[in-house]
Every structure is written in structure tokens, then in C-alpha cells.
Design a protein around this motif. Structure first.
Motif, short mmCIF file in Angstrom:
data_model
loop_
_atom_site.label_atom_id
_atom_site.label_comp_id
_atom_site.label_asym_id
_atom_site.label_seq_id
_atom_site.Cartn_x
_atom_site.Cartn_y
_atom_site.Cartn_z
N TYR A 114 68.58 71.94 25.82
CA TYR A 114 67.12 71.61 25.05
C TYR A 114 66.25 72.93 25.10
CZ TYR A 114 62.66 69.85 23.96
OH TYR A 114 61.38 69.47 23.40
N PRO A 115 65.92 73.20 23.87
CA PRO A 115 65.79 72.31 22.60
C PRO A 115 66.94 72.11 21.97
CG PRO A 115 64.77 74.44 22.05
CD PRO A 115 65.13 74.62 23.45
N TYR A 116 66.66 71.04 21.03
CA TYR A 116 67.82 70.51 20.43
C TYR A 116 67.93 71.51 19.17
CZ TYR A 116 67.15 66.31 23.21
OH TYR A 116 66.89 65.25 24.18
N LYS A 117 69.06 71.94 18.71
CA LYS A 117 69.31 72.62 17.50
C LYS A 117 68.68 71.91 16.29
CE LYS A 117 72.12 75.39 14.65
NZ LYS A 117 73.42 76.12 14.45
N ASP A 118 67.89 72.27 15.41
CA ASP A 118 67.17 71.85 14.36
C ASP A 118 66.38 70.60 14.67
OD1 ASP A 118 68.24 73.56 12.73
OD2 ASP A 118 70.25 72.35 12.43
N ASP A 119 65.76 70.63 16.01
CA ASP A 119 64.91 69.70 16.43
C ASP A 119 63.52 69.16 15.53
OD1 ASP A 119 63.28 67.80 17.93
OD2 ASP A 119 63.20 68.70 19.76
N THR A 120 63.77 68.23 14.90
CA THR A 120 62.51 67.84 13.92
C THR A 120 61.14 67.76 14.56
OG1 THR A 120 63.13 65.26 13.98
CG2 THR A 120 64.25 66.52 12.39
N GLN A 121 60.93 67.09 15.86
CA GLN A 121 59.94 67.05 16.65
C GLN A 121 59.37 68.36 16.83
OE1 GLN A 121 57.91 64.34 17.62
NE2 GLN A 121 59.68 62.98 16.65
N ARG A 122 60.15 69.40 17.29
CA ARG A 122 59.60 70.64 17.64
C ARG A 122 59.22 71.43 16.23
NH1 ARG A 122 60.53 74.94 21.72
NH2 ARG A 122 61.20 73.51 22.94
N ARG A 123 59.93 71.08 14.98
CA ARG A 123 59.41 71.82 13.97
C ARG A 123 58.02 71.30 13.50
NH1 ARG A 123 64.76 71.17 12.01
NH2 ARG A 123 64.05 69.43 10.72
#
Length: 154
Positions: free
Chosen positions: A115-124
Motif C-alpha cells: 500500500y498504496p496501490y499502484k495507480d490508486d484512484t482514491q489517492r489521486r
């Protein structure tokens, strides 16, 4: 540095000065600080140390006190006998500090970020929300990495 232990009336000693168990050429001396906790889990001993305001290490020893490895970060828990869960050390006083969780495979001596996930939409999405609130002049003045999408591991 050596570790001594009394068990069933016998004194055992393990010397870690010249160990080749350190991953990626890490210096064990960087992890010597105040001991926060010592715990044993399934025949493995974990000596958790305080390195700085936002940094800890886990010195991993076998039940016979031989050095297995050194893990930078806060040891959060275990998955069976072979995996440790760590929260990566942070850079203290940074304006943006994304959480990083890693799993360490004791048998393969492999540390993998989960974590974080690669290409995490929530983080973006969160990065887009906080970006307008970052003050570039403050970042330059305090030599701070104020990019909401990244963080530098310690």
C-alpha cells in the motif's frame, strides 16, 4: 554489539557486528537507539528500536539469537511465521506524508510495498483535493517535498 539472554539456566550470546544478513548493505548501527519493545513470535525475536522522531527499526533474531535481518519501519503485525507487516518510516515534519505499508518475507528476505496501490484512484482524487492548499513559497522556504502524489522513504 551483542545480545545476551538467559534461558533455562543457560547463557547464550549472539554477535551481530559482522553479519551478512543485512538487506541492501544497510548499516545496523543506524538502528541502535532506545529499545521500544522486545517480542517473540513463533521462534523469532523482534527487537524494535527508536531511531528518530518518525523512524523505527526492527532487529530480527532467530531463537538462537543469530541476526536474521533488520527492517526499517514500525512492525505492525505478522502474517503467520514468515511475514511481518511494516509501516514505512516517515520524514519528520513534512507537509505531506502518504502512508506506506510493506510486507517482509523472512524466508526470502524480500520487502514488498502493498500500500498504496499502484495507480490508486482514491489517492489521486485526494491529491487533487489537497493540491490547491499547498503553498509553494512555504515548501521552498522549508525545503519540503510538497508533492501530494509522492513521498520519499527513509
Amino acid at each position: 554489539m551483542s545480545f545476551d539472554m538467559i534461558a533455562t539456566g543457560d547463557l547464550r550470546r549472539g554477535d551481530v557486528r559482522d553479519s551478512d544478513a543485512l538487506p541492501h548493505g544497510e548499516m545496523l548501527s543506524n538502528c541502535f537507539g532506545s529499545v521500544l519493545r522486545i517480542r517473540e513470535y513463533l521462534d523469532t525475536i523482534y527487537v524494535e528500536t527508536h531511531v528518530g522522531p518518525s523512524a523505527t527499526c526492527a532487529i530480527v533474531l532467530s531463537s538462537g539469537l543469530s541476526l536474521q535481518t533488520v527492517l526499517p519501519g514500525l512492525l505492525e503485525g505478522f502474517l503467520g511465521a514468515d511475514y511481518g507487516i511494516l509501516a514505512r518510516n516517515e520524514i519528520h515534519f513534512m507537509s505531506v506524508q502518504p502512508l506506506h505499508i510493506e510486507v517482509f518475507d523472512l524466508k526470502q528476505k524480500l520487502l514488498v510495498e502493498v500500500y498504496p496501490y499502484k495507480d490508486d484512484t482514491q489517492r489521486r482524487q485526494f491529491s487533487r483535493l489537497i493540491e490547491p492548499h499547498i503553498v509553494p513559497n512555504w515548501c521552498r522556504e522549508h525545503n519540503a517535498a510538497c508533492d501530494p502524489r509522492t513521498s520519499t522513504p527513509v
